[in-house]
Write an enzyme that holds these catalytic residues in place. Structure first.
Site, short mmCIF file in Angstrom:
data_model
loop_
_atom_site.label_atom_id
_atom_site.label_comp_id
_atom_site.label_asym_id
_atom_site.label_seq_id
_atom_site.Cartn_x
_atom_site.Cartn_y
_atom_site.Cartn_z
CD GLU A 244 -2.80 1.10 2.58
OE1 GLU A 244 -3.69 2.14 2.51
OE2 GLU A 244 -2.57 0.31 3.27
N GLY A 366 -0.70 5.26 6.62
CA GLY A 366 0.44 5.59 7.46
C GLY A 366 0.90 7.17 7.49
#
Length: 381
Positions: A244, A366
């Site tokens: 990702e 994140g």
């Protein structure tokens, strides 16, 4: 011929050309309307699947093309040429939802969920983030209690990409005690009694991506929908983050690429004070800085992708790539709007959308701060 022959071969470039044709034919004529509508037609998923865009990177036995990171990068880059990060994110929501099923799910789960999703007949969403905490995955509160052959799920998720129209959610739930050791992954059907969504969330950017809050109220989920082992979900989630983050790096670099291309076009066409902007040293130097930073970011991202393709652990490096790529896209999109001046503030301008869409890239997958913490831990501080 590829501009980066060290990474892309002839097969990659043929697939890139095909993907670009798909975007030119099926997406670009409508993307402005889809942005304003906050969604795009469901049929696009099946069209994309038929064009070979959805199966890249997945096992052939499930209808995919096999694992090839640079083929996946080529597809992502071309989908981003739609000029809409939201379109790319929603069309690509399978890439954050399916990997746990494909890697650790039972054959039954793979056949029921992965195969039709790769055919464009189902839409997949990943449901991890909760209203009480974003980056604190280990602190999630959505609870799944085992009752006979089922789990009973209660809780809610937020900021879920494709959340409104997903057919199923790969959902992080708490099956054990507090902390990361008590987390599992369940596949939850959208039409299961007790599953509901709020209204589409209104966002700064990624307008074409439906983003939702999802609620689970005493939802019965067959125990067979557990992915992997009970209480082992945290490691599955963390392993999913590497691809990702690489994908977000690619999206950031393509955001920069489109912003730079638009700025170069504008500098050649726009006149001020009796000459084109591109003849003015201050604009030329802006463009040179934008191009230099983008080239460095793109090369570093490709190098990290090559490491990952060879199976080399790259947690630190992919975190660096994401942070650097998003720093560059922050800079390039800001400069692009500045070069465009007033037109850069208008919604009819692509750089205006790129500027807004860019902002989520250093948050999703994140945050910038979390990435720095990951990097610091790898430095043995």
């Amino acid at each position: 011929m590829s501009l980066y022959p060290s990474y892309f071969n002839e097969t990659h470039e043929i697939a890139r050309h095909s993907a670009r044709q798909f975007v030119t034919r099926e997406v670009l004529p409508h993307i402005n309307d889809w942005e304003e509508a906050g969604t795009f037609p469901r049929e696009i998923y099946e069209k994309a699947a038929n064009a070979g865009l959805l199966g890249v990177g997945y096992p052939e036995e499930l209808g995919g093309t096999g694992e090839d990171i640079f083929l996946k990068i080529a597809m992502t880059e071309e989908i981003m040429r739609s000029g809409s990060g939201g379109f790319a994110a929603s069309l690509g929501s399978l890439d954050i939802a399916l990997p746990p099923i494909v890697k650790w799910g039972s054959d039954d789960l793979r056949q029921r969920y992965a195969v039709p999703t790769l055919q464009g007949k189902m839409i997949a969403a990943l449901a991890i983030t909760e209203p009480s905490g974003g980056s604190d995955v280990a602190g999630l509160k959505t609870r799944a209690e085992r009752v006979g052959d089922d789990y009973v799920v209660n809780g809610s998720k937020i900021y879920i990409t494709s959340g409104i129209r997903a057919d199923f959610y790969v959902t992080a739930v708490r099956t054990g005690g507090p902390g990361y050791a008590g987390i599992s992954l369940l596949v939850i059907d959208r039409n299961a009694p007790g599953v509901s969504t709020g209204k589409p969330l209104r966002k700064m950017g990624w307008w074409a991506s439906d983003t939702a809050e999802v609620f689970f109220d005493d939802v019965k989920v067959p125990a067979s929908n557990l992915i992997g082992s009970e209480n082992a979900g945290f490691l599955l989630i963390m392993s999913n983050f590497q691809m990702e983050r690489l994908n977000l790096s690619i999206m950031a670099n393509m955001t920069s690429t489109l912003a730079l291309e638009e700025s170069l076009r504008w500098a050649k066409e726009r006149e001020a004070f009796g000459k084109h902007l591109g003849r003015m040293p201050i604009i030329r130097h802006k463009l040179a800085d934008m191009a230099t930073r983008l080239e460095a970011s793109r090369e570093f991202t490709y190098r990290v992708a090559a490491r990952m393709s060879e199976g080399i652990p790259s947690l630190k490096e992919v975190s660096m790539a994401k942070n650097f790529a998003t720093q560059v896209s922050d800079f390039v999109t800001t400069e692009a709007v500045q070069i465009f001046g007033g037109m850069g503030y208008m919604r009819e301008s692509l750089v205006e959308r790129l500027y807004r869409d860019n902002r989520i890239l250093s948050i999703g997958g994140g945050t910038y701060e979390i990435m720095n913490e990951v990097i610091a831990k790898q430095l043995d501080l």
